[in-house]
Design a protein around this motif. Sequence first.
Motif, mmCIF file in Angstrom:
data_model
loop_
_atom_site.group_PDB
_atom_site.id
_atom_site.type_symbol
_atom_site.label_atom_id
_atom_site.label_comp_id
_atom_site.label_asym_id
_atom_site.label_seq_id
_atom_site.Cartn_x
_atom_site.Cartn_y
_atom_site.Cartn_z
ATOM 1 N N UNK A 1 0.834 -1.195 0.000
ATOM 2 C CA UNK A 1 0.000 0.000 0.000
ATOM 3 C C UNK A 1 0.875 1.253 0.000
ATOM 4 N N UNK B 1 16.851 6.065 3.596
ATOM 5 C CA UNK B 1 16.810 5.443 4.919
ATOM 6 C C UNK B 1 15.437 4.823 5.096
ATOM 7 N N UNK B 2 15.313 3.548 4.787
ATOM 8 C CA UNK B 2 14.005 2.923 4.903
ATOM 9 C C UNK B 2 14.017 1.777 5.894
ATOM 10 N N UNK B 3 12.911 1.582 6.563
ATOM 11 C CA UNK B 3 12.758 0.405 7.407
ATOM 12 C C UNK B 3 12.622 -0.818 6.496
ATOM 13 N N UNK B 4 12.916 -2.013 7.026
ATOM 14 C CA UNK B 4 12.779 -3.215 6.196
ATOM 15 C C UNK B 4 11.361 -3.319 5.634
ATOM 16 N N UNK B 5 11.250 -3.704 4.376
ATOM 17 C CA UNK B 5 9.937 -3.898 3.787
ATOM 18 C C UNK B 5 9.421 -2.693 3.031
ATOM 19 N N UNK B 6 10.031 -1.538 3.255
ATOM 20 C CA UNK B 6 9.577 -0.320 2.583
ATOM 21 C C UNK B 6 10.240 -0.228 1.205
ATOM 22 N N UNK B 7 9.453 0.122 0.186
ATOM 23 C CA UNK B 7 10.011 0.262 -1.165
ATOM 24 C C UNK B 7 9.665 1.628 -1.732
ATOM 25 N N UNK B 8 10.579 2.160 -2.519
ATOM 26 C CA UNK B 8 10.317 3.461 -3.121
ATOM 27 C C UNK B 8 10.597 3.425 -4.607
ATOM 28 N N UNK C 1 14.722 1.917 -8.411
ATOM 29 C CA UNK C 1 13.908 1.329 -7.360
ATOM 30 C C UNK C 1 14.780 1.121 -6.138
ATOM 31 N N UNK C 2 14.369 1.674 -5.051
ATOM 32 C CA UNK C 2 15.129 1.467 -3.824
ATOM 33 C C UNK C 2 14.327 0.571 -2.906
ATOM 34 N N UNK C 3 14.945 -0.471 -2.450
ATOM 35 C CA UNK C 3 14.254 -1.319 -1.488
ATOM 36 C C UNK C 3 14.900 -1.120 -0.133
ATOM 37 N N UNK C 4 14.418 -1.855 0.830
ATOM 38 C CA UNK C 4 14.943 -1.653 2.173
ATOM 39 C C UNK C 4 16.413 -2.027 2.226
ATOM 40 N N UNK C 5 17.250 -1.020 2.387
ATOM 41 C CA UNK C 5 18.688 -1.257 2.414
ATOM 42 C C UNK C 5 19.178 -1.248 3.853
ATOM 43 N N UNK C 6 18.416 -0.652 4.693
ATOM 44 C CA UNK C 6 18.943 -0.339 6.015
ATOM 45 C C UNK C 6 18.075 -0.914 7.110
ATOM 46 N N UNK C 7 18.745 -1.162 8.214
ATOM 47 C CA UNK C 7 18.012 -1.637 9.380
ATOM 48 C C UNK C 7 17.733 -0.450 10.308
ATOM 49 N N UNK C 8 17.684 0.731 9.734
ATOM 50 C CA UNK C 8 17.521 1.904 10.584
ATOM 51 C C UNK C 8 16.193 1.836 11.325
ATOM 52 N N UNK C 9 16.167 2.463 12.485
ATOM 53 C CA UNK C 9 14.946 2.446 13.264
ATOM 54 C C UNK C 9 13.941 3.347 12.577
ATOM 55 N N UNK C 10 12.717 2.892 12.464
ATOM 56 C CA UNK C 10 11.706 3.748 11.867
ATOM 57 C C UNK C 10 10.897 4.389 12.985
#
Lengths: 337, 271, 289
Positions: free
Chosen positions: A25, A61-68, C4-13
């Motif tokens: 989503x 800077x994305x959390x795991x699972x987030x795509x852009x 396309x950028x996927x989750x590259x980081x384990x940064x805190x959200x």
Amino acid sequence: MTDALLQVSDLTITVPAGEYGADRRPVVSGVNLQIGAGEALGLVGESGSGKSMTARAVMRLFAPGVQATGTVVFDGCEVFAMEDEQLRLLRAHRIAMIFQDPRAHINPVRTVGAFLIEGLCASGVSTRDAERRVTSLLAEVGISDGSRRMAQLPHELSGGLLQRVMIASAVAMDPDLLLADEPTTALDVTTQSEVMAILAQLRTERGLALLFITHDLELAAATCDSTAVMYAGSIVERQSSRQLLTHPYHPYSSGLMVSRPDLDVVRQRLPVIEGQPIAAFEAGEGCAFAPRCGYSQPACLATTPALVAVQGGEVACHRASELQGQLPTAMEGGGDV
Amino acid sequence: MSEPLLKVDDLRKVFPGRRGHDDVVAVDGVSFELAPGESLAIVGESGSGKTTIARMLVGLERPTSGSIAMGGAILDVSSRRAKDRRARARRLQMVFQDPYSSLDRLQTVEQILSDALSLDPDAVRESRAEQVRILLTSVGLHERHSRMRPGGLSGGQRQRVAIARALAVKPDVVVLDEAVAALDVSIQAQVLNLLKEIRETTGTAYLFISHDLAVVNQVSDRCVVMRQGRVVEQGTTAEVLHHPQDSYTQQLRDAVPRPGWSPTRSAEAPR
Amino acid sequence: MSGVATSMDQSSSDRPPRRAPWWRRVGIAPLCAIVILAVMILAAVFAPLVAPYNPNSPDLLAALQGPSAAHPLGTDALGRDTLSRLIYGGRTTLLGPIVVILLSTVLGLLLGVAAAWRGGSIDTVISRIVDVLFSIPGIVFALVTVAILGAGLGSVVIGLTIAYTPYAARVIRGGALRERRMPYISAAWIQGRSGSTIARRHLVPNIRPLILAQAVAALGFAVIDLASMSFLGLGVQPPTPDWGLMVKSGLDSAVRGQPTEVIVASVAIALFVGAVTVLGDRLSTGVNK
Ligand SMILES: Nc1ncnc2c1ncn2[C@@H]1O[C@H](COP(=O)(O)OP(=O)(O)OP(=O)(O)O)[C@@H](O)[C@H]1O
Ligand SMILES: Nc1ncnc2c1ncn2[C@@H]1O[C@H](COP(=O)(O)OP(=O)(O)O)[C@@H](O)[C@H]1O
Ligand code: SF4
Ligand SMILES: [Mg+2]
Ligand SMILES: [Mg+2]
């Protein structure tokens, strides 16, 4: 328009929907932004509108699972296409970020000084020099007893002081762009004013560009060159701040402006935007703001208004030209007095 | 002048300093009165002692010295007995700043509110569900919210639940400690309107604590300006706002963002 | 062009991510741990149904055998079936520690919550006692109770309960102290709720994950302590099947050339403790989130 320092085009960010499966989503959809060198852009919207996600996308800077998807071009380089090493350099030297809750972003058991010099030392500056630089940085953000503060632990500092420390740490590497995600929301108005003044001073002295996120439209407009208003993951209006305050095109911008209480006028009832803010994926057909909009018409529900250029900016509202000059602003007071 | 509902006299609170630090004088000789149905604001920057006053009023903190009287009788603020606390709670309630942590995340809205309603010994158990419904409606929530837990509500909705909890026993005074500070500007406006409406219909008096003079202007008749534990100025809100006597009040006023505003740095060292 | 950028980081959200399916959320290792524990506990509970032999019937002609079709895990020095003894042994080996943990958690909860809630001198007294007990190795308490009450599972359980209570009390007191400062607790206090009501209705339910995590973590140690006591001959008494006892008798068999029994019993203990530790870790990271 390739000379902008930061150019975000058609940025869409999705998160996994529900438990599992391939469904995704959107939380940000089709955002375009640009910031020139040394320029300040305010990004305003209610909770969940996608402001933080947009800022994080700039640094990837994305959390795991987030795509852009879309493009983020910083100083001619495409951020989404960068190699890891390039990305690391970008984050270490060119773009810095500060957050609403500084306490969550600083190691509680290390001293403020250790936190401040680590970035500098990692890039080869000697500890002595780093300490000297940090002390002068602290003075720049209004902390004159820098050497005493550097020996303290984060919990010994008030929220306002700690936010100054974060700002000092953010500008230590002399970045070109600072992303400030609600840096003053947790502070009282007096401290907020100080922090904003510090940011303004750093900008003029260092030619720093700023993306300033807040939910307070008047704060953004008073401190940034231009302001973009975001609703449900999309930008609904962008104008020079000065003009936005006097001539908002979008009913949402106007609503945000007049719902803030005033120092001089007491209203029987504050004019409010009824209902709750929504996230991008919760938006229905047509204009996402329609359920809360006092000016909505059946036509608003039929098609989604696109962001179109108007005099002095852009707006996404079917009735923008019709409503122009009629929307209440903070200047004249929105309701009964 | 009519008898004050709440009378605070020369209130002081000193926290013992931690290892090697001086004692902290959080509240230093504060006096004020609150009339029935009045809305009195306490304004000041963070650390000026506002929360400490609120906590002493509701009995979460023991005053070092000074007195608190309600309806002419001195409140025994040092009693920790449940019976005395209950008696006080029927007249004096509090709403906290952070709606995320001031509600038990494991309770449903219905449980939270019926716990609060049970403070009233005369309440009839049968009508509890009905009472919860009325309470929810009075703060602009819907019956369907009663089965939800705080985790499923937005910040503004949670703060409405906290307000409903404070209003459940129809207290004379509600202490609101930065009750809108954690909310978005737009949601803040909704809650401020709600508070105003409740005061108009129920005549509940407010002690409204805030750091934002514009917010105070919207909800309070009078205000007390505090700095470093002391009252620097008090008077009607209009007087204080338009003819501030103290430079600190002027500073608080100047800090509020508005069209044409630009941020200023004070000359003083930050604390 | 568009990247396309996927989750590259384990940064805190700012926010927790959407919930993944439960098995994904639990993780592979903890899931294995759950399966291992479930198999062990079910086997022990339904021992008469799953064990191929009577664990106590000797067959001297079949003594000291290695694995075979008749005896999948071999036999011991008296010719008893090792698999059956392992299955029945789970009953005493696991039941003892579970009782120890249940009792010490309940006691620790009472002490920890009382100390955190009442504070002041009550806290000081409880904390001092806890600190003193904590500094004494657990096995010492078991040795003392055995000296007083005689060897046997019962005395060891009593001794270890005393030894484990301070640990539980300390962890729970810490969690309760943190929780106590939360505004919702203040709100309940202002509403005139009694201390015990607040503890029961608000405090304890909110620190339940912490209580569970400490109990599971302590369970692993309790298994080792109890098995050690049995190994020393002070806990479970022969001929009752028990993993600790099996290690002891298995050692003798190993000297006589048949190591199967000691290996099987040690592996069972190690698997159980390992599984419990993994689960405890998982539970406590869940708590810290
Ligand atoms: N890691 C994630 N996984 C799934 N959804 C997310 C994630 N992070 C954020 N979201 C969702 O994306 C939307 C936008 O979030 P974002 O944090 O950008 O909002 P925001 O405008 O910064 O709000 P706030 O003012 O509360 O900080 C929200 O609906 C949020 O719930
Ligand atoms: N429990 C406490 N122990 C020690 N000092 C405290 C405690 N609570 C508050 N203080 C101090 O008292 C002063 C006033 O605090 P507070 O009443 O919270 O201010 P405000 O609500 O106006 O921000 C501050 O200096 C604060 O650090
Ligand atoms: S398009 Fe219609 S509903 Fe949307 S903001 Fe404009 S007037 Fe309101
Ligand atoms: Mg955000
Ligand atoms: Mg406070």
